[in-house]
Design an enzyme around this catalytic site. Structure first.
Site, PDB file in Angstrom:
ATOM      1  N   CYS A 166       0.783  -1.158   0.036  1.00 36.66           N
ATOM      2  CA  CYS A 166      -0.018   0.113  -0.116  1.00 36.66           C
ATOM      3  C   CYS A 166       1.037   1.174   0.117  1.00 36.66           C
ATOM      4  CB  CYS A 166      -0.971  -0.100   1.134  1.00 36.66           C
ATOM      5  SG  CYS A 166      -2.190   1.180   1.268  1.00 36.66           S
ATOM      6  N   CYS A 182      -1.754   1.716  -3.139  1.00 34.35           N
ATOM      7  CA  CYS A 182      -2.621   2.693  -2.785  1.00 34.35           C
ATOM      8  C   CYS A 182      -1.973   4.189  -2.752  1.00 34.35           C
ATOM      9  CB  CYS A 182      -3.350   2.464  -1.047  1.00 34.35           C
ATOM     10  SG  CYS A 182      -3.283   0.982  -0.652  1.00 34.35           S
ATOM     11  N   LYS A 221      -0.034   5.217  -5.986  1.00 33.50           N
ATOM     12  CA  LYS A 221      -1.104   5.322  -6.919  1.00 33.50           C
ATOM     13  C   LYS A 221      -2.011   6.662  -7.060  1.00 33.50           C
ATOM     14  CE  LYS A 221      -5.096   3.976  -6.037  1.00 33.50           C
ATOM     15  NZ  LYS A 221      -5.587   2.756  -5.913  1.00 33.50           N
ATOM     16  N   TYR A 225      -9.221  -3.408 -10.834  1.00 31.73           N
ATOM     17  CA  TYR A 225      -8.952  -2.258 -10.108  1.00 31.73           C
ATOM     18  C   TYR A 225      -7.688  -1.424 -10.713  1.00 31.73           C
ATOM     19  CZ  TYR A 225     -11.139  -3.209  -5.768  1.00 31.73           C
ATOM     20  OH  TYR A 225     -12.197  -3.313  -4.460  1.00 31.73           O
ATOM     21  N   GLU A 264      -7.164   2.029 -13.021  1.00 29.66           N
ATOM     22  CA  GLU A 264      -6.798   3.105 -12.493  1.00 29.66           C
ATOM     23  C   GLU A 264      -5.570   3.626 -13.200  1.00 29.66           C
ATOM     24  OE1 GLU A 264      -7.967   2.304  -7.790  1.00 29.66           O
ATOM     25  OE2 GLU A 264      -6.064   1.723  -8.290  1.00 29.66           O
ATOM     26  N   HIS A 292     -27.058  21.307   0.018  1.00 30.70           N
ATOM     27  CA  HIS A 292     -27.213  21.746  -1.510  1.00 30.70           C
ATOM     28  C   HIS A 292     -26.370  22.898  -1.785  1.00 30.70           C
ATOM     29  CE1 HIS A 292     -29.415  22.280  -5.126  1.00 30.70           C
ATOM     30  NE2 HIS A 292     -29.549  23.754  -4.945  1.00 30.70           N
ATOM     31  N   GLU A 312     -26.053  14.949  -2.399  1.00 29.68           N
ATOM     32  CA  GLU A 312     -27.459  15.309  -1.793  1.00 29.68           C
ATOM     33  C   GLU A 312     -28.464  13.963  -2.786  1.00 29.68           C
ATOM     34  OE1 GLU A 312     -29.525  18.899  -2.676  1.00 29.68           O
ATOM     35  OE2 GLU A 312     -27.994  19.578  -4.008  1.00 29.68           O
TER      36      GLU A 312
HETATM   37  P1  NDP Z   1      -8.005  -7.903 -10.288  1.00 34.97           P
HETATM   38  O1  NDP Z   1      -8.183  -9.537  -9.557  1.00 34.97           O
HETATM   39  O2  NDP Z   1      -9.060  -6.779  -9.799  1.00 34.97           O
HETATM   40  O3  NDP Z   1      -8.256  -8.176 -11.942  1.00 34.97           O
HETATM   41  C1  NDP Z   1      -7.482  -8.786 -12.553  1.00 34.97           C
HETATM   42  C2  NDP Z   1      -7.848  -8.499 -14.082  1.00 34.97           C
HETATM   43  O4  NDP Z   1      -7.315  -9.307 -14.874  1.00 34.97           O
HETATM   44  C3  NDP Z   1      -9.347  -8.945 -14.298  1.00 34.97           C
HETATM   45  O5  NDP Z   1      -9.855  -7.996 -15.235  1.00 34.97           O
HETATM   46  C4  NDP Z   1      -9.079 -10.543 -14.798  1.00 34.97           C
HETATM   47  O6  NDP Z   1     -10.110 -10.810 -15.918  1.00 34.97           O
HETATM   48  C5  NDP Z   1      -7.886 -10.007 -15.811  1.00 34.97           C
HETATM   49  N1  NDP Z   1      -7.063 -11.459 -15.944  1.00 34.97           N
HETATM   50  C6  NDP Z   1      -6.790 -12.086 -15.161  1.00 34.97           C
HETATM   51  N2  NDP Z   1      -5.819 -13.414 -15.538  1.00 34.97           N
HETATM   52  C7  NDP Z   1      -5.674 -13.004 -16.815  1.00 34.97           C
HETATM   53  C8  NDP Z   1      -5.094 -13.547 -18.112  1.00 34.97           C
HETATM   54  N3  NDP Z   1      -4.456 -14.750 -17.801  1.00 34.97           N
HETATM   55  N4  NDP Z   1      -4.963 -12.950 -19.072  1.00 34.97           N
HETATM   56  C9  NDP Z   1      -5.873 -11.735 -19.333  1.00 34.97           C
HETATM   57  N5  NDP Z   1      -6.570 -11.041 -18.344  1.00 34.97           N
HETATM   58  C10 NDP Z   1      -6.364 -11.723 -16.959  1.00 34.97           C
HETATM   59  O7  NDP Z   1      -6.557  -7.602  -9.950  1.00 34.97           O
HETATM   60  P2  NDP Z   1      -5.773  -6.323  -9.990  1.00 34.97           P
HETATM   61  O8  NDP Z   1      -4.474  -6.683 -10.464  1.00 34.97           O
HETATM   62  O9  NDP Z   1      -6.508  -5.164 -10.710  1.00 34.97           O
HETATM   63  O10 NDP Z   1      -5.802  -5.804  -8.310  1.00 34.97           O
HETATM   64  C11 NDP Z   1      -5.214  -6.851  -7.396  1.00 34.97           C
HETATM   65  C12 NDP Z   1      -5.992  -6.499  -6.147  1.00 34.97           C
HETATM   66  O11 NDP Z   1      -5.508  -5.528  -5.568  1.00 34.97           O
HETATM   67  C13 NDP Z   1      -7.569  -6.222  -6.316  1.00 34.97           C
HETATM   68  O12 NDP Z   1      -8.439  -7.184  -6.433  1.00 34.97           O
HETATM   69  C14 NDP Z   1      -8.039  -5.370  -5.202  1.00 34.97           C
HETATM   70  O13 NDP Z   1      -8.288  -6.207  -4.185  1.00 34.97           O
HETATM   71  C15 NDP Z   1      -6.680  -4.581  -4.984  1.00 34.97           C
HETATM   72  N6  NDP Z   1      -6.702  -3.340  -5.404  1.00 34.97           N
HETATM   73  C16 NDP Z   1      -7.351  -2.438  -4.614  1.00 34.97           C
HETATM   74  C17 NDP Z   1      -7.564  -1.122  -5.219  1.00 34.97           C
HETATM   75  C18 NDP Z   1      -8.359   0.004  -4.365  1.00 34.97           C
HETATM   76  O14 NDP Z   1      -8.754  -0.439  -3.461  1.00 34.97           O
HETATM   77  N7  NDP Z   1      -8.771   0.984  -5.242  1.00 34.97           N
HETATM   78  C19 NDP Z   1      -6.501  -0.694  -6.063  1.00 34.97           C
HETATM   79  C20 NDP Z   1      -5.586  -1.533  -6.739  1.00 34.97           C
HETATM   80  C21 NDP Z   1      -5.470  -3.038  -6.250  1.00 34.97           C
HETATM   81  P3  NDP Z   1     -11.397 -11.583 -15.461  1.00 34.97           P
HETATM   82  O15 NDP Z   1     -12.495 -10.357 -14.760  1.00 34.97           O
HETATM   83  O16 NDP Z   1     -11.986 -11.900 -16.584  1.00 34.97           O
HETATM   84  O17 NDP Z   1     -11.198 -12.669 -14.287  1.00 34.97           O
END
Ligand code: NDP
Length: 451
Positions: free
Chosen positions: A42, A47, A50, A176, A180, A434, A439
């Protein structure tokens, strides 16, 4: 038998530091081992940097919008090394804060990678330490699929330290991190392509949020390619060539893979100690964060429950109460408000419409979609959308969702109401502030009629 410590924590990220400090504050003899900078993902690679990048990237739009309010902004330019240097200074400051917090609490800091030897023993380099309880809080790491040319790509880890801002970037993944970084690069002037294998990104979020974000991002310049996957990446003189599964090609300077994160449990000695792991290597724990080996506990991303810093903190508080406070406490994973710092950002709490229908059957849906007041003068075509989901039997608000400026800030407050079980009647009885976007959450009166 005199063990070295009462608690030995592996990993000084959000969860590990919180558990160490709280336990030490109760007179427990605590050691924490970390092989990298204090603060974990983080603070160092997640976090915090980012959010700083998101803020940096929004200025381009702010400069454009200023003219509608009578401002003429002179020529502007962006310097990536300046942003990186300032971000690094801030993170170094936070690393120092963490160090002082641990030292001040009387926690013994150990530098190096810790591995579990047995139920009560940890090794760091040549040294062995014994402890009554071990807490594994080593977090997670980016997972990249093994496609040809993957070695030419980066993960979010490297994106935070790029020497140069690319002119053209592809982002693979629709979670996510993908949305982002797409907003960050695009706002900083990079030609940005986001590639997602499914029909619509942010799987698991409310469909209205997903659809609205997919409409808004292209307006800002991001090229979204859904139902698309990368089959091969080749480095050529003019850049990285991506072969896509629809037969087309894309040429960019940088490819960022944001395809999920996996628990960092490899080579940690967990199997040796008999700790049960799940399918992606996550440590399996009971509702109190205890593993199948009674003296070994785990929390945060390494348990792959709900991978968010504030959740790891809550798990740490519950762990310390359970083990050292004589008060068995389960961390509460329900109605956790969360945000995606996409552009525009998302704030959400409770059930999505799909989940609410599956769990409750009938539900009442309230929706509002409008152009925020700011953009009446800027002329920018950006919509804000909000949604409340209500269980008609109890009148409780079971889900609240928003996409638009300040959504994360607004949903923190709405999250309290939802957590307390507020009813729609109580939302309606609340007088709005407002003129705000927020709101709308207390003025939505018309139920969406079922199609
Ligand atoms: P996520 O698990 O959120 O998303 C992974 C993405 O990659 C999905 O769209 C998934 O597709 C795709 N994917 C997975 N495997 C493959 C593959 N082999 N080929 C192509 N696409 C693939 O992971 P992130 O890396 O974005 O983030 C990790 C974690 O970190 C999050 O789950 C979250 O908990 C945390 N995080 C939180 C944030 C916040 O609170 N603002 C910010 C950043 C991270 P599909 O949907 O089809 O599975």
């Amino acid at each position: 038998m005199g063990r070295d410590f009462d608690l030995f924590v592996l990993g000084a990220g959000s969860g590990g530091v919180r558990a160490s400090r709280l336990a030490a504050g109760q007179g427990v003899r605590v050691a924490v081992a970390e092989d990298d900078r204090l603060g974990g993902t983080c603070v160092n690679l997640g976090c915090i940097p980012k959010k700083l990048f998101v803020l940096a990237s929004h200025y381009s739009e702010d400069f454009e919008d200023a003219s509608g309010y009578g401002w003429s902004v002179g020529p502007s330019s962006f310097d990536w090394p300046t942003l990186i240097a300032h971000k690094d200074e801030e993170i170094a400051r936070l690393n120092g804060v963490y160090q002082r917090l641990l030292d001040g609490a009387g926690v013994t800091r150990i530098s190096g990678r810790a591995r579990i030897v047995d139920a009560h023993t940890v090794e760091v380099g040549e040294r062995h330490y014994t402890a009554e309880h071990l807490l594994v809080a080593v977090g997670s790491w980016p997972h990249l699929p093994a496609i040809p040319g993957i070695e030419h790509t980066i993960s979010s880890n490297e994106a935070f330290a790029l020497e140069q801002l690319p002119k053209r970037a592809a982002i693979v993944g629709g979670g996510y991190i993908g949305v982002e970084f797409a907003g960050i690069f695009n706002g900083l002037g990079v030609e940005t392509h986001q590639i997602y294998r499914g029909p619509l990104f942010l799987r698991g979020f409310d469909d209205d949020l997903r659809k609205t974000l997919a409409e808004e991002m292209p307006k800002k310049g991001v090229s979204l390619r859904f139902e698309t996957d990368v089959t091969e990446i080749r480095r050529e003189d003019d850049g990285l060539h991506l072969a896509l599964n629809d037969g087309s090609h894309l040429v960019v300077d940088e490819v960022l893979y944001a395809t999920g994160r996996i628990p960092k449990t490899k080579d940690l000695g967990l199997e040796r100690a008999g700790v049960a792991l799940g399918k992606i290597g996550e440590i399996l724990v009971d509702p109190y964060s205890q593993t199948n080996v009674p003296s070994i506990w785990a929390l945060g991303d390494v348990t792959d429950r709900m991978n968010l810093t504030p959740v790891a903190l809550a798990e740490a508080v519950a762990f310390v109460r359970t083990v050292f406070g004589g008060e068995p406490t389960r961390p509460d994973h329900t109605n956790v408000a969360t945000a995606v710092f996409s552009q525009p950002p998302i704030g959400t709490v409770g059930l999505t419409e799909t989940e609410a229908r599956a769990q409750l059957g009938e539900i009442d849906v309230y929706r509002s979609s409008f152009r925020p007041i700011k953009h009446t003068l800027t002329g920018r075509d950006e919509m804000t959308a909000m949604k409340l989901l209500v269980d008609p039997k109890s009148d409780r608000v079971v889900g609240a969702h928003m996409i638009g400026a300040d959504a994360p800030e607004i949903l923190q407050g709405i999250g309290i109401a939802v957590k307390l079980g507020a009813t729609k009647a109580q939302f309606d009885a609340t007088i709005g502030i407002h003129p705000t976007a927020a709101e709308e959450f207390v003025t939505m009166r018309e139920k969406v009629q079922e199609e």
